[in-house]
Design a protein around this motif. Structure first.
Motif, mmCIF file in Angstrom:
data_model
loop_
_atom_site.group_PDB
_atom_site.id
_atom_site.type_symbol
_atom_site.label_atom_id
_atom_site.label_comp_id
_atom_site.label_asym_id
_atom_site.label_seq_id
_atom_site.Cartn_x
_atom_site.Cartn_y
_atom_site.Cartn_z
ATOM 1 N N ARG A 162 12.979 32.969 67.084
ATOM 2 C CA ARG A 162 14.093 33.903 67.218
ATOM 3 C C ARG A 162 15.136 33.622 66.137
ATOM 4 N NH1 ARG A 162 15.152 29.597 70.184
ATOM 5 N NH2 ARG A 162 17.280 29.058 70.777
ATOM 6 N N ILE A 163 15.898 34.624 65.812
ATOM 7 C CA ILE A 163 16.929 34.486 64.791
ATOM 8 C C ILE A 163 18.169 33.925 65.454
ATOM 9 C CG2 ILE A 163 18.335 35.711 63.103
ATOM 10 C CD1 ILE A 163 15.717 36.694 62.296
ATOM 11 N N GLY A 164 18.601 32.769 65.000
ATOM 12 C CA GLY A 164 19.809 32.150 65.551
ATOM 13 C C GLY A 164 21.028 32.661 64.831
ATOM 14 N N LEU A 165 21.885 33.315 65.565
ATOM 15 C CA LEU A 165 23.106 33.848 64.977
ATOM 16 C C LEU A 165 24.275 32.946 65.348
ATOM 17 C CD1 LEU A 165 22.578 37.614 65.863
ATOM 18 C CD2 LEU A 165 22.160 36.487 63.676
ATOM 19 N N PRO A 166 25.217 32.760 64.437
ATOM 20 C CA PRO A 166 26.375 31.913 64.754
ATOM 21 C C PRO A 166 27.285 32.584 65.770
ATOM 22 C CG PRO A 166 26.654 32.938 62.604
ATOM 23 C CD PRO A 166 25.279 33.299 63.089
ATOM 24 N N ASN A 167 28.087 31.769 66.454
ATOM 25 C CA ASN A 167 29.099 32.317 67.343
ATOM 26 C C ASN A 167 30.127 33.059 66.508
ATOM 27 O OD1 ASN A 167 27.889 31.132 69.547
ATOM 28 N ND2 ASN A 167 29.097 29.259 69.350
ATOM 29 N N GLU A 168 30.722 34.082 67.059
ATOM 30 C CA GLU A 168 31.715 34.879 66.307
ATOM 31 C C GLU A 168 32.874 34.005 65.818
ATOM 32 O OE1 GLU A 168 32.965 38.643 67.871
ATOM 33 O OE2 GLU A 168 30.989 38.983 68.743
ATOM 34 N N GLU A 169 33.267 32.984 66.608
ATOM 35 C CA GLU A 169 34.393 32.135 66.221
ATOM 36 C C GLU A 169 34.091 31.349 64.945
ATOM 37 O OE1 GLU A 169 32.924 30.776 69.697
ATOM 38 O OE2 GLU A 169 33.430 32.871 69.932
ATOM 39 N N SER A 170 32.809 31.057 64.694
ATOM 40 C CA SER A 170 32.485 30.241 63.520
ATOM 41 C C SER A 170 32.279 31.069 62.252
ATOM 42 C CB SER A 170 31.237 29.397 63.816
ATOM 43 O OG SER A 170 30.132 30.233 64.054
ATOM 44 N N ILE A 171 32.370 32.381 62.370
ATOM 45 C CA ILE A 171 32.220 33.251 61.203
ATOM 46 C C ILE A 171 33.605 33.446 60.581
ATOM 47 C CG2 ILE A 171 31.542 35.531 60.378
ATOM 48 C CD1 ILE A 171 29.655 35.704 62.798
#
Length: 174
Positions: A162-171
């Protein structure tokens, strides 16, 4: 016989410490074709076949702990290693039992097998020495039908890829 998981190894001043956990049950995740090719290659070496290379040899196999379902849902399945996890209520248990939660695979064994209803958590997997596994085959409790093994393998690889997406806070914001 429990299956060992070697968590860490440290050495200091000629003394070493090994942290090891043991899981009572595991499911072999390594593909059947890889296990078969390894076996065939080793047989050819034993027969002194001149055409054999070592590219089919396995050093280890991937296994996943098989957790008692009731222990998993009570959050106590990792208690022996000092980890307590979320208690799962009935609305969280249902998707696991229906194999619709991609992280888990639920397994019911027949009455002739001593293993209770169980689940594999695809976040938890490790490798075991092929030599250790072969040496301890007499402790094997049961096999899983090839069709179900294929399903477990497909679900494991799907979860792992699966594609691991970062948490919105870390973007970083623009």
């Amino acid at each position: 016989m429990n299956v060992p998981f070697y968590e860490s190894y440290t050495e200091e001043n000629g003394e070493f410490a090994l942290t090891m956990y043991e899981f009572p049950y595991v499911v072999v995740i390594t593909q059947d074709c890889d296990l078969e090719q390894n076996k065939n290659a080793r047989q050819q070496i034993e027969e002194n076949s001149p055409k054999i290379t070592n590219d089919k040899h396995l050093v280890s196999v991937i296994v996943a702990p098989l957790y008692n379902f009731e222990h998993l849902t009570s959050g106590k399945h990792l208690e022996a290693i000092g980890i307590e996890t979320q208690v799962l209520n009935s609305s969280l248990k249902r998707p696991i039992k229906q194999n619709s939660n991609p992280r888990y695979h639920y397994i019911e064994f027949g009455n002739d097998v001593i293993i209770p209803d169980s689940a594999i958590d695809f976040k938890h997997y490790f490798s075991v020495s092929l030599n250790w596994l072969e040496t301890n085959m007499e402790n094997r409790i049961c096999g899983i039908n090839p069709l179900y093994r294929e399903l477990i393998s497909q679900r494991f690889t799907s979860y792992l890829s699966r594609i691991g997406l970062p948490n919105e806070e870390s973007i970083p914001s623009s």
